[in-house]
Design a protein around this motif. Structure first.
Motif, short mmCIF file in Angstrom:
data_model
loop_
_atom_site.label_atom_id
_atom_site.label_comp_id
_atom_site.label_asym_id
_atom_site.label_seq_id
_atom_site.Cartn_x
_atom_site.Cartn_y
_atom_site.Cartn_z
N ASN A 23 0.82 -1.22 0.00
CA ASN A 23 0.00 0.00 0.00
C ASN A 23 0.86 1.26 0.00
O ASN A 23 0.49 2.26 -0.63
CB ASN A 23 -0.96 0.01 1.19
CG ASN A 23 -2.14 -0.91 0.96
OD1 ASN A 23 -2.49 -1.19 -0.18
ND2 ASN A 23 -2.73 -1.40 2.02
N GLU B 210 0.69 -0.51 -11.00
CA GLU B 210 0.06 0.75 -10.62
C GLU B 210 0.12 1.77 -11.75
O GLU B 210 -0.84 2.49 -12.00
CB GLU B 210 0.72 1.33 -9.37
CG GLU B 210 0.32 0.64 -8.10
CD GLU B 210 -1.19 0.68 -7.88
OE1 GLU B 210 -1.80 -0.40 -7.84
OE2 GLU B 210 -1.77 1.78 -7.75
N LYS C 33 2.00 1.67 -3.56
CA LYS C 33 0.90 2.17 -4.40
C LYS C 33 0.65 3.65 -4.15
O LYS C 33 0.42 4.42 -5.09
CB LYS C 33 -0.37 1.34 -4.13
CG LYS C 33 -0.26 -0.08 -4.66
CD LYS C 33 -1.45 -0.92 -4.26
CE LYS C 33 -1.22 -2.36 -4.67
NZ LYS C 33 -2.30 -3.24 -4.21
#
Ligand code: FES
Length: 56
Positions: A12, A52, A15
Motif C-alpha cells: 500500500n 500501478e 501504491k
C-alpha cells in the motif's frame, strides 16, 4: 502486506507513492526506501510499480 522486509515497506505504501507521482524505482526508493538494503524485494517492488502505472 510487507514487500520490503528490510525497511518495513508495504504494498500500500508503494501504491500510494505511485499515486503521489513516483514513476521509477529511484523515485520509489526516495519516497519509501524500498529496496535500499538487501535488494531481494526489487523485483516485487517493480512489478507493483508497473501494475500501478498501468492503472493511472
Ligand atoms: Fe527490500 Fe531487503 S527486502 S531491501
Amino acid at each position: 502486506m510487507y514487500v520490503c522486509l528490510c525497511n518495513g515497506v508495504t504494498d500500500n505504501q508503494i501504491k500510494s507513492a505511485v499515486q503521489d507521482g513516483a514513476t521509477t524505482m529511484r523515485e520509489l526508493y526516495q519516497e519509501t526506501e524500498a529496496g535500499s538494503q538487501c535488494g531481494k524485494c526489487c523485483k516485487h517492488v517493480k512489478s507493483i510499480l508497473n501494475e500501478e502505472l498501468l492503472q493511472l
